[in-house]
Design a protein around this motif. Structure first.
Motif: not given
Length: 122
Positions: A51-60
């Protein structure tokens, strides 16, 4: 009272786009994720965002088709998915953690929304 309220979903066709939202209230969350659970399968990670940095991650399985974003002022997280496939059919859940990190297991989240059904027909 801590609440995660999802909205969006419904009955869609293959190739359609999907927009889900998750509004959090009651406490501060630092990582918010989307999971999904298809009938007879385990709940699986879809995407997460800090929520602060906006770093995202996704499933393949959704990488390149999904975009997770947040509006920190509204404490709301969004999931946009394009080019939907029948295998995207599932109940989609919003999950939140007060910690910052990459958490791919449902067991790592203590706060959950009620889920919203997404059905993609071929």
């Amino acid at each position: 009272q801590v609440q995660l309220v999802e909205s969006g979903g419904g009955l869609l066709q293959a190739g359609d786009s999907l927009g889900l939202s998750c509004a959090a209230s009651g406490r501060t969350f630092r990582t918010v994720s989307w999971f999904r659970q298809a009938p007879g399968k385990e709940r699986e990670f879809v995407a997460s965002i800090t929520m602060s940095g906006g770093t995202t991650d996704y499933a393949d399985s959704v990488k390149g088709r999904a975009t997770i974003s947040r509006d920190s002022a509204k404490n709301t997280v969004y999931l946009q998915m394009n080019n939907l496939k029948p295998e995207d059919t599932a109940v989609y859940y919003c999950a939140a953690s007060p910690l910052v990190g990459r958490y791919y297991s449902a067991a790592q989240y203590g706060y959950w929304g009620q889920g919203t059904q997404v059905t993609v027909s071929s």
